[in-house]
Scaffold this active site. Structure first.
Site, mmCIF file in Angstrom:
data_model
loop_
_atom_site.group_PDB
_atom_site.id
_atom_site.type_symbol
_atom_site.label_atom_id
_atom_site.label_comp_id
_atom_site.label_asym_id
_atom_site.label_seq_id
_atom_site.Cartn_x
_atom_site.Cartn_y
_atom_site.Cartn_z
ATOM 1 N N GLU C 244 -28.481 -5.477 19.034
ATOM 2 C CA GLU C 244 -27.641 -5.848 19.906
ATOM 3 C C GLU C 244 -27.833 -7.122 20.863
ATOM 4 O OE1 GLU C 244 -24.447 -5.009 19.571
ATOM 5 O OE2 GLU C 244 -24.540 -4.983 21.832
ATOM 6 N N GLU C 382 -40.768 -9.179 33.017
ATOM 7 C CA GLU C 382 -42.411 -9.718 32.885
ATOM 8 C C GLU C 382 -42.608 -9.178 31.483
ATOM 9 O OE1 GLU C 382 -41.032 -8.080 35.296
ATOM 10 O OE2 GLU C 382 -41.336 -9.504 37.071
#
Lengths: 395, 380, 395, 380
Positions: C244, C382
């Site tokens: 996706e 992160e």
């Protein structure tokens, strides 16, 4: 708790102002306003004027020519110097080697060097960085081997600011490679006229030539030029790096630059050189910078006050360095944005900025490029963040 | 919707890339920059041989009929090499003015010589004391019976000192107009200067310079429209150049981080520096996307073209500043020496933002227009 | 190289538009515009309308109900859905477990589940995260011990979105603790009605209750509900996380939100609810967002095209996630800034946003708080940067 | 120049800090928030006992004569506890209006009761459909022979549902004016709402509310000046509250990073997260500096006071947003649950920016004034 100056402090400020108005040579002030390169002679001349007044080395111990000023007075002095466009003295002489010799030097070293340092009879440079040892300073490799009453030095320093003018260098050298890398480092004073020293200038992106490589080939330094004990140089150097926390943010300079940008905004708007939209945006940018600068000014005052009081503002010096350098850089960004394509042409070194119309345009680019170094030298801002994370946050 | 290069475009890219790799390494560039003219006639001659100098001109005029994508390909590779030669000034700027405004005769006299590398030109438009960017000028051109008399002062003329002929903007009774002015015409004074990005610039003073009727380029009073078109093409080209510089600068920085040791490990192992590189990469990719948009917009209707390119200039102005500053910062002291590439890349990225309207200027264009119009992907 | 759609693609777009104009229920569109909470029934109803048209699962393999669309068509479909304010389907059903079963499931699993997934006859949730194993997903501890033809599951999942509605969960469980932590993980399909499962809702800062803890106490799952091989669950999960990439940046949604903010700017300016200065600044902020969004849209199209062509745009999905979530969050910041103090009052859950004047004001704060999760869930930004640094930059 | 607290100030700080530690831990706060009124009458009573509720009122009026620094000390500690009680609404806002505008009789009837924790008040000023902030209102007050008739609609009335009396802004023939309106007066309808930051708010509808002559607070037409003064004090107080929240949030975040293990190590060992915490710390320190400036400015001349406080609100608006968002991000999923403190801190920081002019609003004030005036450190 209050932010007002006392009457005594206000009187001191007036005294500093009067002195600066009377004693700062016009040509130096002009050069500073135009952000032109200061020659060694310019700095020496001004330092001697200050020294004659007793104000060349206010942060030194009083017995060696310092002033018994309160933190507020030190702050006032720095701010007034910057607002009057007075040059800064040689940081290597005044803020670095002078205090080190005053604190750790022998009586003979004090007698021999201190007065000459204050008057810049000797011009000093700092020999710390080496290729391969930048932010990781302790990994330095330049060797000093003991031979009788002398050390014999071999190796290389780099990024040595103004080594081309220097009469002396204070340097960290390795006298022992066996232990932890912070150990076995020794702090030496080296006469730059000693045979075996070669200085090679490095051109920087602002067009300047103040950075240098310094090569040592069997350079002999008398043991009497060692500071303190052999192998304890790292401790003395650390002391030095923690020094001068009150000046590290360079608030005065930044305020003076902001004032200049404000004047420019008014002038350029009046001349039709900014569209209304550009003017509005510039004013917002200036207001944003001003808020941060005012906050940093107060942060610095708090640090200074804490130093004077119960002591130890932790990693505060690192905070001042990070935010202070960011603001210095931001100010130069605003100037180069304002200069636009007119700022493409670099002034020739011999060219007088004052002779140019719009001298600020010619100065904008070199100044912008030059100020990139402030977040790199003296321990990069990334290193400062490491320090704060460890020392202040315990991470 | 197709992001692939054609075979011809791929070949073009390879040939320019090879030229950079083989003939334009950083040491070669430094030597060229330190030469008296500040660039290399040999490299220029090679670029002519590669067919780059005639690229955007139509085939009937003696060029190769290249479009926005072809210029993007060339500029990106020239950006990777931080090329100093007068491609932008001669081919894109002066050449663009000629493409859009010149008579058949004016074209014939110039385009084949430009394509062959024989004719160097420059656009003399910017003036001191005005706005930082815009299609306006205060220099004057007075009509005389046998031609025009031009007076004014131009600054930041890219590659002005080596130009044989200038395209000069000046105001006539009809409005802003363009003129072809020989550098050796009486009354023309050229003051060479060093540009901070290594590209030579010049101040050009026009002191009652008399030129013939044939010096008018395009319609009397039609200069602003031509300049706006040329600025759009220049900004599209600069956007591509910036992408080349940014991508190369990121490569150089990542390589440095892998090599440079501190505290006993490569500094590239420090997470804060890794994440900074990722932020740089994101800017490179975003800028590349906008360079493609700018290149493909050149064939679109004016409003679409103008605003898409403005948006691209905003992106590369901001992205370029970030990448340049961070590349210097991540290198540390070596980043600020003139002996190392990233400092030069940083300076060139700074100049690209300053030229033909900076990021803020172009953001204002978008604000005034109420945003980027839709429809670059088919009518909406 | 060109950005134009072909005539076929334009015709497809018109077809999608016409379908949406005709088939999307007004009440759902209204709820979406007002950023109100969608009930399970809302999502199911819309999914079934799409499914009847054959468009509920376009990205699935054609033989299982997918569409043989080009990347441009997929892009057009997503964009038109967002611009028409159509709800997104359940990502767990459509984008996650469906493709996994289609690729790795047995024929029996395909026959049993796929059609029901497409029609949301079964509502699925994802059992990956555990307390102590968030971004470090592989350190999960929920155990599945083999007992004959069944696994016996003990442990806990957390942050399980919409577990309160779910009929089934696809989960990663540990079947072996001896090797590397990525090994010994198995991918199971768990009927949420199995005895021993407890769902506890967690309230989030936006006032929602869609996050849950799920506890397993000797929950017995037939071995036939295992996907692929025992111990290879990590591989299947990785495949899913890389899925996706064309939708991850949610460009269409962000474009629709930007358009709404533009309408608001015009409306509030006309009503005198913004000062001239506020209006100018808002316009600049919108233009800034628009530039970044346009760039990201093109970046996504490049990634989609590269996937279709020579394949492999490296860590591009991570870039899309980072920048896409930043822009989604930025859009909600602009809305809450505009709402100001009027936005303090939280709408009651049963309250109809449409009944409120200025429904966007009531929605601004919950939406702002809710969107903080997008840079955390699915691998925090992160973690995405770590991935890019390693995979793309080789750091 | 002196940044030290006096001994009295130190004691005040310690006593409020002890109240927070002993009586207002996060679980206690959650319970208070979930109670019907959304805050705790017991805690309020404790605050009265500590002398906090009379703090800013003069001693002759029944208060303790505290100044900006004392309020800063209290608000910072209340911020650390994310205190829900109506200190801002009763003491700072309504209390401020009373201090600056009330007659001796009006003061006497209220200040001692406020100080004792017996009287809850609220400021009803904000209206729907207007600017987000400013000392203006569309509600009307018509003069009658025996008093006034007020009509209007107020929103975002902090702690409005539990207020016994409102300070209402409304327009008379003389201009904006303030009125004391009992919550139980006929025609007053109060609709309680939950505020996203946990502080209850209310909508207050005034439908031809008749009040006596004595309801006018201050001069007829003098409301805007009083409100501006009150907003300055409120912003100074909010700045201090934000500093307390930010400092506490940083503490909580750093502690979490030291504890939370991932990939076999505490996540606080990751450099990118460490540097983020440092960026947060810098914002905390910068904000603290500006909170001090704001507190000390309250006794300065109007221009100085207004602009210093505007600058402080800019800093805490931006710094608070950064600290709040990053604290949530660094915590990961637990940061967005209502069961954990940082999410609540983030929401309160968001509300503080929105109240009484956000960062952008105050930046505009600075732009309009040409910058922060010098002179807070002696005349220049």
């Amino acid at each position: 708790m209050n932010l007002d100056f006392t009457d005594e402090e206000l009187a001191f400020r007036d005294e500093v102002r009067a002195f600066l108005a009377q004693s700062l040579p016009d040509d130096l002030r002009r050069k500073m306003i135009d952000r032109r390169h200061l020659e060694k002679d310019d700095i020496v001349r001004w330092q001697r004027i200050l020294n004659a007044r007793g104000w060349a080395t206010p942060n030194w111990p009083v017995e060696h020519g310092g002033q018994p000023w309160s933190p507020a007075q030190r702050y006032i002095f720095q701010e007034e110097m910057a607002l009057a466009h007075a040059p800064e003295g040689s940081p290597f002489n005044v803020n670095m080697i002078g205090p080190i010799i005053a604190k750790f030097g022998t009586d003979a070293q004090k007698a021999r060097f201190l007065a000459r340092i204050a008057n810049i009879d000797d011009w000093w440079c700092q020999g710390f960085s080496e290729p391969g040892a930048g932010s990781d300073l302790a990994s330095l490799k330049t060797r000093a081997d003991r031979d009788g009453d002398e050390y014999v030095i071999n190796g290389q320093k780099i990024w040595t600011t103004q080594a081309q003018h220097a009469d002396w260098m204070f340097a960290l050298v390795r006298t022992d490679s066996s232990g932890r890398k912070q150990q076995g480092i020794t702090f030496l004073l080296i006469d730059m006229n000693t045979p075996g020293i070669t200085v090679r200038p490095i051109e920087t992106i602002d067009g300047g030539h103040d950075a240098n490589e310094v090569f040592f080939d069997d350079v002999r330094v008398p043991v009497e030029n060692r500071i303190g004990e052999e192998g304890r140089g790292w401790d003395y150097a650390k002391h030095l790096l923690g020094n001068e926390r009150s000046g590290i943010a360079r608030i005065g300079l930044s305020k003076e630059r902001l004032a200049q940008l404000r004047r420019l905004e008014v002038e350029l708007s009046a001349d039709g050189r900014l569209t209304a939209g550009e003017r509005d945006r510039l004013r917002r940018k200036l207001a944003e910078v001003e808020v941060e600068l005012r906050a940093l000014e107060l942060t610095q005052l708090r640090v200074v006050a804490a130093d004077a009081g119960e002591g130890g503002a932790g990693a505060a010096a690192s905070i001042l360095k990070i935010k202070g350098t960011e603001l210095q850089q931001r100010m130069t960004e605003l100037a180069i944005e304002l200069a636009g394509p007119a700022g493409l042409a670099m002034p020739e070194e011999e060219e007088s900025g004052a002779a140019l119309e719009d001298g600020w345009i010619a100065a904008a680019a070199p100044f912008y490029f030059s100020m990139r170094k402030v977040s790199i030298f003296g321990g990069s801002n990334e290193i400062q963040k490491n320090i704060i994370a460890k020392a202040q946050l315990g991470l | 919707m197709d992001f692939e290069y054609s075979d011809e475009q791929r070949l073009l890219r390879e040939s320019v890339a090879r030229f950079i790799t083989d003939r334009y390494d950083f040491e070669g560039r430094l030597r060229a920059m330190q030469a008296p003219e500040g660039w290399s006639r040999d490299a220029w001659s090679d670029m002519a041989d590669l067919g780059l100098l005639g690229l955007p001109f139509s085939e009937e005029d003696g060029g190769f009929g290249g479009g926005g994508v072809e210029t993007m390909i060339v500029m990106e590779e020239l950006g990777r090499g931080l090329v100093l030669e007068p491609y932008l000034s001669t081919v894109v700027l002066a050449g663009g003015a000629i493409r859009h405004a010149a008579s058949a005769g004016q074209k014939q006299a110039r385009i084949p010589r430009i394509a062959a590398g024989e004719l160097l030109m420059a656009l003399a438009h910017q003036e001191p004391g005005g706005l930082r960017h815009g299609p306006d000028a205060g220099s004057s051109a007075e009509r005389r019976s046998d031609g025009w008399v031009l007076t004014g002062r131009k600054i930041a003329v890219l590659h002005g000192a080596t130009a044989e002929e200038f395209v000069v903007s000046a105001r006539t009774n009809a409005g802003l107009s363009l003129f072809l002015v020989s550098a050796s015409a009486p009354g023309v004074r050229v003051i060479p200067q060093r540009g901070y990005d290594g590209i030579p610039v010049a101040e050009v003073v026009l002191d009652e310079v008399a030129t013939g009727n044939e010096s008018l380029l395009g319609e009397d009073g039609g200069g602003a429209a031509v300049l706006e078109r040329v600025f759009e093409e220049a900004n599209a080209a600069l956007t591509a150049e910036a992408v080349g510089i940014m991508a190369d600068t990121l490569d150089v920085t990542v390589d440095y981080l892998k090599t440079r040791q501190q505290f006993g490990v490569p500094i590239g192992s420090f997470q804060a520096l890794q994440h900074r590189c990722v932020d740089m990469l994101i800017q490179v990719e975003q800028s590349r996307s906008m360079a493609i948009l700018a290149a493909l917009s050149l064939s679109q209707p004016p409003a679409q073209r103008c605003l898409n390119i403005a948006a691209a200039k905003v992106q590369i102005g901001r992205g370029g500043r970030f990448v340049g500053q961070q590349a210097v910062q991540l290198h540390g002291a070596i980043g600020i020496t003139a002996e190392y590439k990233v400092g030069h890349a940083f300076k060139r990225l700074t100049a690209i933002d300053a030229l033909f309207g900076d990021a803020d200027h172009h953001l204002d264009q978008l604000v005034a227009a109420g945003g980027i119009p839709p429809g670059n992907r088919g009518s909406n």
